[in-house]
Design a protein around this motif. Sequence first.
Motif, PDB file in Angstrom:
ATOM      1  N   GLN A  25      59.029  29.241  58.273  1.00  0.00           N
ATOM      2  CA  GLN A  25      60.998  29.026  58.437  1.00  0.00           C
ATOM      3  C   GLN A  25      60.933  27.607  59.729  1.00  0.00           C
ATOM      4  O   GLN A  25      61.528  27.061  60.095  1.00  0.00           O
ATOM      5  CB  GLN A  25      61.033  29.740  59.419  1.00  0.00           C
ATOM      6  CG  GLN A  25      61.580  31.438  58.547  1.00  0.00           C
ATOM      7  CD  GLN A  25      62.490  31.130  57.351  1.00  0.00           C
ATOM      8  OE1 GLN A  25      63.998  30.473  57.272  1.00  0.00           O
ATOM      9  NE2 GLN A  25      61.300  31.260  55.810  1.00  0.00           N
ATOM     10  N   ALA A  59      54.042  40.488  64.076  1.00  0.00           N
ATOM     11  CA  ALA A  59      54.262  40.812  62.729  1.00  0.00           C
ATOM     12  C   ALA A  59      55.612  41.600  63.898  1.00  0.00           C
ATOM     13  O   ALA A  59      55.293  42.526  64.073  1.00  0.00           O
ATOM     14  CB  ALA A  59      53.623  41.250  62.023  1.00  0.00           C
ATOM     15  N   GLN A  63      59.363  39.241  59.497  1.00  0.00           N
ATOM     16  CA  GLN A  63      58.957  38.154  60.387  1.00  0.00           C
ATOM     17  C   GLN A  63      57.356  37.876  60.168  1.00  0.00           C
ATOM     18  O   GLN A  63      56.796  39.251  61.825  1.00  0.00           O
ATOM     19  CB  GLN A  63      59.223  37.836  61.463  1.00  0.00           C
ATOM     20  CG  GLN A  63      61.064  37.495  60.573  1.00  0.00           C
ATOM     21  CD  GLN A  63      61.251  35.784  60.605  1.00  0.00           C
ATOM     22  OE1 GLN A  63      61.797  36.229  59.545  1.00  0.00           O
ATOM     23  NE2 GLN A  63      61.082  35.349  60.993  1.00  0.00           N
ATOM     24  N   GLN A  65      54.910  35.869  62.897  1.00  0.00           N
ATOM     25  CA  GLN A  65      54.263  34.678  63.807  1.00  0.00           C
ATOM     26  C   GLN A  65      53.059  34.245  64.360  1.00  0.00           C
ATOM     27  O   GLN A  65      52.095  35.596  64.723  1.00  0.00           O
ATOM     28  CB  GLN A  65      55.216  34.987  65.685  1.00  0.00           C
ATOM     29  CG  GLN A  65      56.810  34.950  65.136  1.00  0.00           C
ATOM     30  CD  GLN A  65      57.746  34.877  66.811  1.00  0.00           C
ATOM     31  OE1 GLN A  65      57.117  35.657  67.589  1.00  0.00           O
ATOM     32  NE2 GLN A  65      58.326  34.177  66.727  1.00  0.00           N
ATOM     33  N   ASP A  86      56.537  30.424  62.457  1.00  0.00           N
ATOM     34  CA  ASP A  86      57.439  31.142  62.015  1.00  0.00           C
ATOM     35  C   ASP A  86      57.412  31.591  60.565  1.00  0.00           C
ATOM     36  O   ASP A  86      58.209  30.496  60.335  1.00  0.00           O
ATOM     37  CB  ASP A  86      58.891  32.119  62.431  1.00  0.00           C
ATOM     38  CG  ASP A  86      59.034  31.439  64.157  1.00  0.00           C
ATOM     39  OD1 ASP A  86      58.404  32.226  64.613  1.00  0.00           O
ATOM     40  OD2 ASP A  86      59.525  30.956  65.284  1.00  0.00           O
ATOM     41  N   SER A  88      59.077  33.953  57.803  1.00  0.00           N
ATOM     42  CA  SER A  88      59.557  34.989  57.045  1.00  0.00           C
ATOM     43  C   SER A  88      59.048  35.832  56.330  1.00  0.00           C
ATOM     44  O   SER A  88      58.494  35.437  54.753  1.00  0.00           O
ATOM     45  CB  SER A  88      60.810  34.760  56.528  1.00  0.00           C
ATOM     46  OG  SER A  88      61.226  34.057  55.316  1.00  0.00           O
TER      47      SER A  88
END
Length: 151
Positions: A25, A59, A63, A65, A86, A88
């Motif tokens: 993302q 997490a 999401q 990261q 990031d 998704s």
Amino acid sequence: MTTKRERARSAGPQLAELIGKAELQDVTFLELHAVREGIEETSQVEPAEGPNMKVWYRAEGGQIQVRCRLDLHTLEAHFVADAVADFSIAGDVPSEESTQAGFTQRIGVAVIYPYLRESVHGLAQKIGVEPPMLSLIAQALNKLQPMTSDS
């Protein structure tokens, strides 16, 4: 089947499934910092043998990261580049540590590391020092210092 998919499948079916469900993302920088030698803290610090890179995985709620912080001391300067990617995820996020570690190393770090290298190079140019040559991603993966998701 592509080589990337073959490697993901050999790492485990959960990792291959996670990679298939993940979509990048954004990549956001948290810190970019360079200080020339002789200014502030760099005059007191001996250059390290190479860059120090710490990695975090977090997490929640569909999401993931992955954060990487590169800290590098050279004879001329001290550099910090810290960024987070990031992703998704369509569906559930696996809770197995091996799957999380595989995703972090194979996808997260592979996404962020080129941004960190370019940033350090740009910072060196801006402060007028020789840009340090950073290793290829494969060498960086061997030196990772994984951190907990709480950081």
